[in-house]
Design a protein around this motif. Structure first.
Motif, PDB file in Angstrom:
ATOM      1  N   UNK A  13       1.109  -1.259   0.107  1.00 38.75           N
ATOM      2  CA  UNK A  13      -0.255  -0.110  -0.410  1.00 38.75           C
ATOM      3  C   UNK A  13       0.747   0.920   0.411  1.00 38.75           C
ATOM      4  N   UNK A  14       0.656   2.464  -1.277  1.00 37.77           N
ATOM      5  CA  UNK A  14       1.043   3.567  -0.931  1.00 37.77           C
ATOM      6  C   UNK A  14       0.341   4.640  -0.964  1.00 37.77           C
ATOM      7  N   UNK A  15       0.882   5.303   0.571  1.00 36.34           N
ATOM      8  CA  UNK A  15      -0.079   6.017   1.113  1.00 36.34           C
ATOM      9  C   UNK A  15       0.577   7.139   1.373  1.00 36.34           C
ATOM     10  N   UNK A  16      -0.254   8.147   1.312  1.00 31.23           N
ATOM     11  CA  UNK A  16       0.413  10.091   1.916  1.00 31.23           C
ATOM     12  C   UNK A  16      -0.297  10.735   1.509  1.00 31.23           C
ATOM     13  N   UNK A  17      -0.630  12.353   2.044  1.00 31.39           N
ATOM     14  CA  UNK A  17      -1.054  12.981   1.405  1.00 31.39           C
ATOM     15  C   UNK A  17      -1.718  13.158   0.178  1.00 31.39           C
ATOM     16  N   UNK A  18      -3.172  13.987  -0.294  1.00 26.27           N
ATOM     17  CA  UNK A  18      -2.900  14.549  -1.952  1.00 26.27           C
ATOM     18  C   UNK A  18      -1.667  14.861  -2.185  1.00 26.27           C
ATOM     19  N   UNK A  23       0.468   7.437  -7.167  1.00 26.98           N
ATOM     20  CA  UNK A  23      -0.112   6.687  -8.195  1.00 26.98           C
ATOM     21  C   UNK A  23       1.150   6.522  -9.489  1.00 26.98           C
ATOM     22  N   UNK A  24       2.081   7.552  -9.421  1.00 26.10           N
ATOM     23  CA  UNK A  24       3.452   7.479  -9.956  1.00 26.10           C
ATOM     24  C   UNK A  24       4.344   6.844  -9.392  1.00 26.10           C
ATOM     25  N   UNK A  25       4.610   6.787  -8.326  1.00 28.35           N
ATOM     26  CA  UNK A  25       5.646   6.171  -7.964  1.00 28.35           C
ATOM     27  C   UNK A  25       4.799   4.458  -7.705  1.00 28.35           C
ATOM     28  N   UNK A  26       3.319   4.236  -7.527  1.00 27.74           N
ATOM     29  CA  UNK A  26       2.900   2.949  -7.446  1.00 27.74           C
ATOM     30  C   UNK A  26       2.584   2.413  -9.390  1.00 27.74           C
ATOM     31  N   UNK A 103       3.948   1.767   2.222  1.00 21.78           N
ATOM     32  CA  UNK A 103       4.635   2.428   1.838  1.00 21.78           C
ATOM     33  C   UNK A 103       4.357   4.294   2.301  1.00 21.78           C
ATOM     34  N   UNK A 104       4.414   4.861   2.962  1.00 22.15           N
ATOM     35  CA  UNK A 104       4.135   5.971   3.465  1.00 22.15           C
ATOM     36  C   UNK A 104       4.875   7.272   2.523  1.00 22.15           C
ATOM     37  N   UNK A 105       4.212   8.550   1.711  1.00 21.89           N
ATOM     38  CA  UNK A 105       5.383   8.964   0.763  1.00 21.89           C
ATOM     39  C   UNK A 105       5.111  10.010   1.257  1.00 21.89           C
ATOM     40  N   UNK A 153       8.915   5.273   5.785  1.00 23.68           N
ATOM     41  CA  UNK A 153       8.315   6.635   4.959  1.00 23.68           C
ATOM     42  C   UNK A 153       9.625   7.010   4.463  1.00 23.68           C
ATOM     43  N   UNK A 154       9.266   7.676   3.226  1.00 15.88           N
ATOM     44  CA  UNK A 154      10.458   7.884   2.104  1.00 15.88           C
ATOM     45  C   UNK A 154       9.787   9.308   1.674  1.00 15.88           C
ATOM     46  N   UNK A 155      10.318  10.742   1.040  1.00 21.20           N
ATOM     47  CA  UNK A 155      10.544  10.713   0.866  1.00 21.20           C
ATOM     48  C   UNK A 155      10.523  11.900  -0.724  1.00 21.20           C
ATOM     49  N   UNK A 156       9.884  11.928  -1.645  1.00 25.61           N
ATOM     50  CA  UNK A 156       9.086  11.622  -2.896  1.00 25.61           C
ATOM     51  C   UNK A 156       9.272  12.934  -3.408  1.00 25.61           C
TER      52      UNK A 156
END
Length: 181
Positions: A13-18, A23-26, A103-105, A153-156
């Motif tokens: 699951x890839x999640x994070x604030x809009x 979506x690009x990463x997933x 994965x929290x971006x 947690x990863x910065x993107x």
């Protein structure tokens, strides 16, 4: 959905604030690993998993029960062996057994502000999302909802960071599958 011990491939699951690049990463991860990308926002629209419309925030209010019922049917019949890369801006509503990695971006607030502005978010919606990122709402919810060892947690902020994040998840996934051979 299958349990982690039954799966041959991980569910991620890839999640994070809009606006953080979920979506690009997933999409990139699913392509690299030959996995199935599930854009949960699109499923909500297609299956009408919403209640009413919130005009102030320019969004629909989620019908969580309908969404979870829809996902459970789709995941259990089509992807019982795993291999799902899902993306959505919230994570606490999904059962813990569904995912092997959360994965929290994250994004720098200046980068995020520009991305949300480019999307045409109104001031209230942009402000609320910025506040969520500053207050670390999604990462905190992930850590409260899932075992800490599966939450990353990863910065993107940049394409380079996105590529590094994809490579990191690719290596993690290959190790996960190797450990279960």
């Amino acid at each position: 959905m299958s349990s982690p011990s039954e799966r041959k491939r991980p569910n991620i699951l890839i999640t994070g604030t809009p606006g953080v690049g979920k979506t690009s990463t997933a999409s990139l991860i699913a392509e690299k690993l030959d996995m199935h990308h599930v854009n949960i926002g699109n499923i909500i629209k297609e299956k009408k998993c919403h209640l009413e419309y919130d005009a102030a925030l320019d969004t629909h209010v989620l019908d969580e029960d309908k969404l979870l019922d829809t996902l459970e049917i789709d995941f259990d019949t089509q992807h019982i062996a795993g291999g799902i890369v899902a993306d959505y801006h919230a994570c606490e509503l999904f059962p813990e057994r569904w995912f092997d990695l959360i994965l929290v971006l994250r994004a720098n607030t200046e980068v995020l502000y520009d991305r949300l502005t480019e999307r045409g978010y109104n001031e209230k919606k942009r402000s609320e999302n910025m506040q969520c990122e500053i207050m670390r709402v999604v990462i905190d919810e992930a850590k409260e909802s899932y075992e800490p060892e599966i939450v990353i947690e990863l910065f993107n902020d940049t394409i380079e960071q996105m590529d590094q994040n994809v490579a990191r998840v690719e290596a993690w996934s290959r190790q996960w599958m190797k450990d279960r051979e």
